[in-house]
Design an enzyme around this catalytic site. Structure first.
Site, PDB file in Angstrom:
ATOM      1  N   CYS A  87       1.204  -0.998   0.031  1.00 55.69           N
ATOM      2  CA  CYS A  87      -0.157  -0.171   0.143  1.00 55.69           C
ATOM      3  C   CYS A  87       1.289   1.492   0.212  1.00 55.69           C
ATOM      4  O   CYS A  87       1.778   2.246  -1.222  1.00 55.69           O
ATOM      5  CB  CYS A  87      -1.365   0.160   1.261  1.00 55.69           C
ATOM      6  SG  CYS A  87      -2.402   1.423   1.339  1.00 55.69           S
ATOM      7  N   HIS A 196      -3.481  -5.328   1.072  1.00 63.64           N
ATOM      8  CA  HIS A 196      -2.568  -6.198   2.728  1.00 63.64           C
ATOM      9  C   HIS A 196      -2.469  -7.346   3.176  1.00 63.64           C
ATOM     10  O   HIS A 196      -3.370  -7.995   3.659  1.00 63.64           O
ATOM     11  CB  HIS A 196      -2.896  -5.225   3.543  1.00 63.64           C
ATOM     12  CG  HIS A 196      -3.200  -3.654   3.315  1.00 63.64           C
ATOM     13  ND1 HIS A 196      -2.416  -2.872   4.348  1.00 63.64           N
ATOM     14  CD2 HIS A 196      -3.379  -2.554   3.318  1.00 63.64           C
ATOM     15  CE1 HIS A 196      -2.606  -2.427   4.321  1.00 63.64           C
ATOM     16  NE2 HIS A 196      -3.025  -1.338   2.632  1.00 63.64           N
ATOM     17  N   GLU A 198      -0.908  -8.788   5.056  1.00 61.59           N
ATOM     18  CA  GLU A 198      -0.447  -8.938   6.716  1.00 61.59           C
ATOM     19  C   GLU A 198      -1.681  -8.714   7.385  1.00 61.59           C
ATOM     20  O   GLU A 198      -1.426  -8.885   8.640  1.00 61.59           O
ATOM     21  CB  GLU A 198       0.774  -7.436   7.080  1.00 61.59           C
ATOM     22  CG  GLU A 198      -0.255  -6.443   7.060  1.00 61.59           C
ATOM     23  CD  GLU A 198      -0.586  -5.394   6.387  1.00 61.59           C
ATOM     24  OE1 GLU A 198      -0.537  -5.973   4.354  1.00 61.59           O
ATOM     25  OE2 GLU A 198      -0.561  -4.224   6.081  1.00 61.59           O
TER      26      GLU A 198
END
EC number: 6.3.5.3
Lengths: 226, 84
Positions: A87, A196, A198
């Site tokens: 991002c 994302h 994560e």
């Protein structure tokens, strides 16, 4: 010895803790790095996490690009160190020119936050080897400056060299050219993407899926086998 | 102190949804006849010392490396409103 993955915090970074956690869950040692650190503390790889570094003033990622830590990251990335930009981290990587193109305001001008389906187009990078080419994954997407652009020549080159690493499926969320969600450099050590991974590494939180864990297990294999 | 203005605009081929949103709002507000709007950035730099060729070269380098992203943007540098 466990491989060490640096996670950089700029003023305005939001996802550094989630990224450190994802690194830990994958079996690696997360090493927090500060934007003023010129020394990377002997890490084996670096993640630039999401957020709004330096408030995204001027352009997303533009000011961070000149931070002391990035001087070293740029130098080492050119030498082959694996770097993942998620991002805002992807925006920083385009501003450094480690990855081609640029990120612009979403074509509909709205902040978007949703679960996003992606196709892994390139499973040969340092960060995607635990996926299979063509595999479909679903991970969170949240941004306002997510529109990937590059000139036609660059886009053709990326396609021809298999450097479009991820493509959006089931609708393009931001007007990115050719549905590009993420790209890699020619060597495959530098990867950037808007969604994302994560935030999708534990079944109990986020989307309830763990589709993002492959990024971090890929780099674990890469570093342990190196 | 002299003022140097750096104008930064998205390249013509890059979609500018902000400019389009402004353009679409104009008729609603009663402003007719505007076929297109593109939105840019203007930087006003108050320069210490003389604005000579060397100073302008530094500002040009600053615009090229930092104020504008030349992948997507064009820029112009002007002194006191005069084109350079």
């Amino acid at each position: 010895m466990t491989a060490r993955v640096g996670v950089i915090t700029f003023p305005g970074t939001l996802d550094d803790r989630d990224t450190q956690r994802a690194v830990r869950i994958a079996g690696l040692e997360p090493v927090p790095l500060w934007h003023r650190d010129k020394d990377l503390k002997q890490v084996d790889a670096v993640v630039l996490p999401g957020g709004f570094s330096y408030g995204d003033y001027l352009r997303a990622g533009a000011i961070s690009r000149f931070s002391p830590v990035m001087e070293t990251v740029i130098e080492q990335a050119k030498g082959g160190m694996p770097v993942l930009g998620i991002c805002n981290g992807f925006q920083v990587l385009t501003e450094t020119h480690l990855l081609p193109g640029a990120m612009l305001r979403n074509n509909h001008l709205h902040f978007i936050c949703r679960e996003q389906k992606l196709r892994v187009e390139n499973a040969g990078t340092a960060w995607t080897s635990d996926y299979e080419a063509g595999q479909e994954i679903s991970i969170p997407l949240k941004n306002i400056d997510g529109r990937y652009v590059a000139d036609e020549h660059t886009l053709d080159e990326l396609e021809a060299e298999g450097r479009v690493a991820f493509r959006y499926l089931d609708g393009n969320p931001n007007g990115s050219l050719r549905d590009i969600a993420g790209i890699t450099n020619a060597a495959g050590n530098v990867v950037g993407l808007m969604p994302h991974p994560e935030h999708a590494v534990e079944p109990l939180v986020g989307t309830g899926r763990t589709d993002g864990l492959g990024f971090f297990t890929s780099i674990l294999k890469k570093l342990v086998n190196a | 102190m002299a003022r140097v203005v750096v104008d930064v605009m998205l390249k013509p081929e890059i979609l500018d949804p902000q400019g389009q949103a402004v353009q679409r709002a104009l008729p609603r507000l009663g402003f007719e006849g505007i076929a297109d709007v593109r939105q840019g950035k203007r930087f006003e730099l108050e320069v210490e010392g003389p604005v000579d060729e060397a100073a302008l070269a530094r500002i040009h380098a600053m615009a090229e490396t930092f104020l504008a992203n030349t992948v997507i943007e064009d820029f112009t540098v002007k002194v006191d409103g005069e084109a350079q």
